[in-house]
Enzyme design. Structure first.
Site, PDB file in Angstrom:
ATOM      1  N   LYS A 115       8.584 -16.692 -11.271  1.00  0.00           N
ATOM      2  CA  LYS A 115       7.790 -15.541 -11.702  1.00  0.00           C
ATOM      3  C   LYS A 115       6.507 -16.019 -12.406  1.00  0.00           C
ATOM      4  CE  LYS A 115       8.126 -11.436 -14.549  1.00  0.00           C
ATOM      5  NZ  LYS A 115       8.841 -10.765 -15.622  1.00  0.00           N
ATOM      6  N   PHE A 149      -4.363   3.105  15.107  1.00  0.00           N
ATOM      7  CA  PHE A 149      -4.732   4.126  14.123  1.00  0.00           C
ATOM      8  C   PHE A 149      -5.912   3.607  13.304  1.00  0.00           C
ATOM      9  CE2 PHE A 149      -1.767   7.719  13.654  1.00  0.00           C
ATOM     10  CZ  PHE A 149      -0.946   7.439  14.739  1.00  0.00           C
ATOM     11  N   ASP A 179      -3.961  -6.392   4.836  1.00  0.00           N
ATOM     12  CA  ASP A 179      -4.996  -7.228   5.460  1.00  0.00           C
ATOM     13  C   ASP A 179      -4.895  -8.685   4.998  1.00  0.00           C
ATOM     14  OD1 ASP A 179      -6.174  -5.245   7.023  1.00  0.00           O
ATOM     15  OD2 ASP A 179      -7.221  -4.445   5.271  1.00  0.00           O
ATOM     16  N   LYS A 204     -13.312   0.295  16.419  1.00  0.00           N
ATOM     17  CA  LYS A 204     -11.997  -0.369  16.497  1.00  0.00           C
ATOM     18  C   LYS A 204     -11.400  -0.252  17.888  1.00  0.00           C
ATOM     19  CE  LYS A 204     -11.215  -0.028  11.635  1.00  0.00           C
ATOM     20  NZ  LYS A 204     -10.593   0.621  10.492  1.00  0.00           N
ATOM     21  N   ASP A 229      -3.989  -9.979  12.981  1.00  0.00           N
ATOM     22  CA  ASP A 229      -4.100  -8.587  13.423  1.00  0.00           C
ATOM     23  C   ASP A 229      -3.074  -8.366  14.537  1.00  0.00           C
ATOM     24  OD1 ASP A 229      -4.912  -6.161  14.800  1.00  0.00           O
ATOM     25  OD2 ASP A 229      -6.714  -6.266  13.550  1.00  0.00           O
ATOM     26  N   ILE A 230      -2.023  -7.647  14.203  1.00  0.00           N
ATOM     27  CA  ILE A 230      -0.892  -7.487  15.138  1.00  0.00           C
ATOM     28  C   ILE A 230      -1.333  -6.735  16.389  1.00  0.00           C
ATOM     29  CG2 ILE A 230       1.416  -6.486  15.377  1.00  0.00           C
ATOM     30  CD1 ILE A 230       1.606  -6.771  12.247  1.00  0.00           C
ATOM     31  N   ASN A 243       0.841  -1.196   0.000  1.00  0.00           N
ATOM     32  CA  ASN A 243       0.000   0.000   0.000  1.00  0.00           C
ATOM     33  C   ASN A 243       0.879   1.250   0.000  1.00  0.00           C
ATOM     34  OD1 ASN A 243       0.544   0.779   2.864  1.00  0.00           O
ATOM     35  ND2 ASN A 243      -0.396  -1.228   3.211  1.00  0.00           N
TER      36      ASN A 243
HETATM   37  O1  C5P Z   1      -8.702  -2.742  11.112  1.00  0.00           O
HETATM   38  P1  C5P Z   1      -7.823  -1.674  10.628  1.00  0.00           P
HETATM   39  O2  C5P Z   1      -6.781  -2.149   9.665  1.00  0.00           O
HETATM   40  O3  C5P Z   1      -8.472  -0.423  10.170  1.00  0.00           O
HETATM   41  O4  C5P Z   1      -7.086  -1.240  12.002  1.00  0.00           O
HETATM   42  C1  C5P Z   1      -6.101  -0.303  11.999  1.00  0.00           C
HETATM   43  C2  C5P Z   1      -5.204  -0.511  13.195  1.00  0.00           C
HETATM   44  O5  C5P Z   1      -4.875  -1.873  13.399  1.00  0.00           O
HETATM   45  C3  C5P Z   1      -3.884   0.204  12.968  1.00  0.00           C
HETATM   46  O6  C5P Z   1      -3.413   0.626  14.228  1.00  0.00           O
HETATM   47  C4  C5P Z   1      -3.004  -0.911  12.383  1.00  0.00           C
HETATM   48  O7  C5P Z   1      -1.642  -0.665  12.632  1.00  0.00           O
HETATM   49  C5  C5P Z   1      -3.517  -2.141  13.126  1.00  0.00           C
HETATM   50  N1  C5P Z   1      -3.469  -3.387  12.345  1.00  0.00           N
HETATM   51  C6  C5P Z   1      -2.617  -4.411  12.746  1.00  0.00           C
HETATM   52  N2  C5P Z   1      -2.587  -5.601  12.068  1.00  0.00           N
HETATM   53  C7  C5P Z   1      -3.386  -5.796  11.001  1.00  0.00           C
HETATM   54  C8  C5P Z   1      -4.261  -4.769  10.574  1.00  0.00           C
HETATM   55  C9  C5P Z   1      -4.262  -3.580  11.285  1.00  0.00           C
HETATM   56  O8  C5P Z   1      -1.862  -4.238  13.720  1.00  0.00           O
HETATM   57  N3  C5P Z   1      -3.341  -6.951  10.365  1.00  0.00           N
END
Ligand code: C5P
Length: 398
Positions: free
Chosen positions: A289, A323, A279, A337, A306-307, A210
């Protein structure tokens, strides 16, 4: 010693004999790492030419509120948002009075009202003018509004008087400016920050990613270090140089980012998740390739972990800040969130406006926590980072 790396200092010069020292002040600010732009009042131009300050700062000097040409280049509101610090040196007795009154009929007055950045004033005037109750009252009023002062120094004055009223030396003012950013608010705290995008490989030469530049996360790392924290920055691929005294863990994929975060999260006090984590990632990474045989190509993707949610559910749990980059219904989505990811604070920003957010130097945000919020108008990412750090420090101790 403090520094001004990556800081944008708007130096406003007022009409007093000390204006000759402002030329050297530009240099001393640059020595500490600042990017400097200069604003001059009409009076200042009687004492020193805009050309001198233009040559030293490397930018055209701003001096008029009603100049169409200047407003097209960088208008007064743009200038106000650009600044991380408004430094007024010298500040005359008249400038003090005008700031107290909130006058906006010249460029300095308008910018001072319009900037969310901190303000540092270096007064310079005749000792009797400085001691006058009107001036002293103005100083107290401005101090009560959170405006900072450096000097004046005492000694022999250009008018022949001896006493307080000399502008402080440029080197001293530059150091005072740097010290403003070194708040000590997070002294001794361990802070973990994620920044930038992640890259999810498709094959040996392609990836999904991104537009995140990493600038907001790097600005947060700088602000946290300035506040006295020990900072680990887990960074996706970006082209930025990490601030001094920050430990950087470079990573590429979301999985690598998660692993690096979990390694540090148990010993961290504050976790700020600023990264734009992809995501989804391809289920399989092709070993060769991928060739273009057909008119269409389908990719199968799988959700990335989701970290932030993982760290916020771990024990021991750090204070967690997320964020939310949204294009509509900012407050509702951000609040959702805050709850679903079990966060202490969320920074919502509207990425539908191309002037802020991804790949821009500026941002605006809505900071939300369980029982309150704070809206931050468009400002530099460094100013926003400093405000976020201040709010984190305040919320954690309240
Ligand atoms: O769900 P969304 O992507 O909008 O959430 C945003 C927040 O979650 C941000 O703080 C982003 O750094 C964190 N995030 C994460 N791991 C993911 C997706 C989002 O830590 N896979």
């Amino acid at each position: 010693m403090g520094h001004l790396n990556n800081r944008r200092v708007l130096l406003a010069v007022c009409g007093g004999i000390a204006a000759y020292k402002s030329a050297e002040l530009v240099r001393r600010l640059q020595d500490l790492g600042a990017e400097v732009r200069v604003l001059m009042t009409r009076g200042a131009q009687e004492f020193i030419t805009p050309l001198t300050l233009q040559a030293l700062s490397g930018h055209a000097v701003h001096h008029s509120l009603l100049d169409e040409e200047a407003e097209r280049g960088m208008g007064h509101i743009e200038l106000a948002r650009w600044a991380d610090l408004l430094l007024i040196a010298p500040t005359t007795a008249d400038a003090l009075a005008r700031l107290v009154a909130g006058r906006a009929d010249d460029l300095l007055g308008a910018v001072a009202l319009a900037t969310p950045a901190p303000k540092l004033l270096a007064p310079a005037m005749n000792q009797q003018m400085w001691k006058d109750p009107a001036t002293q009252g103005n100083v107290t009023t401005l101090e009560n509004r959170g405006i900072h002062f450096v000097g004046p120094a005492a000694g022999e004055q250009a008018c022949g008087d001896v006493g307080p009223g000399r502008m402080e030396e440029p080197e001293f003012i530059a150091r005072a400016a740097a010290a403003l950013f070194a708040t000590g608010l997070l002294a001794g705290q361990q802070v973990l920050i994620t920044a930038g995008p992640t890259r999810e490989p498709l094959d040996p030469v392609r990836y999904i990613s991104n537009h995140s530049s990493g600038r907001m996360g790097y600005a947060l790392a700088q602000a946290a270090v300035d506040a006295g924290a020990r900072v680990t920055l887990v960074s996706g691929p970006v082209t930025l140089t990490a601030p001094e005294r920050v430990t950087v863990r470079p990573v590429t994929t979301a999985q690598e980012m998660l692993d690096a975060c979990l390694e540090h999260s148990k010993t961290t006090d504050i976790f700020i998740s600023c990264a734009a984590v992809a995501d989804y990632r391809p289920i399989e990474i092709a070993s060769q390739k991928i060739k273009k045989h057909d008119a269409e190509l389908s990719l199968s993707l799988v959700r990335n972990p989701d970290i932030l949610a993982t760290v916020s559910r771990s024990t021991p749990r750090p204070y967690c800040v997320g964020f939310a980059a949204e294009t509509q219904d900012l407050r509702d989505h951000a609040l959702g969130k805050l709850q679903s990811k079990n966060l202490d604070m969320i920074v919502g920003n509207d990425v539908s406006d191309p002037r802020i957010g991804f790949n821009s130097d500026e941002n605006a945000a809505l900071l939300l926590w369980a029982d309150g919020e704070r809206a931050v108008e468009r400002c530099s990412k460094h100013t926003l980072a400093q405000i976020i750090v201040e709010e984190i420090a305040r919320r954690r101790t309240s």
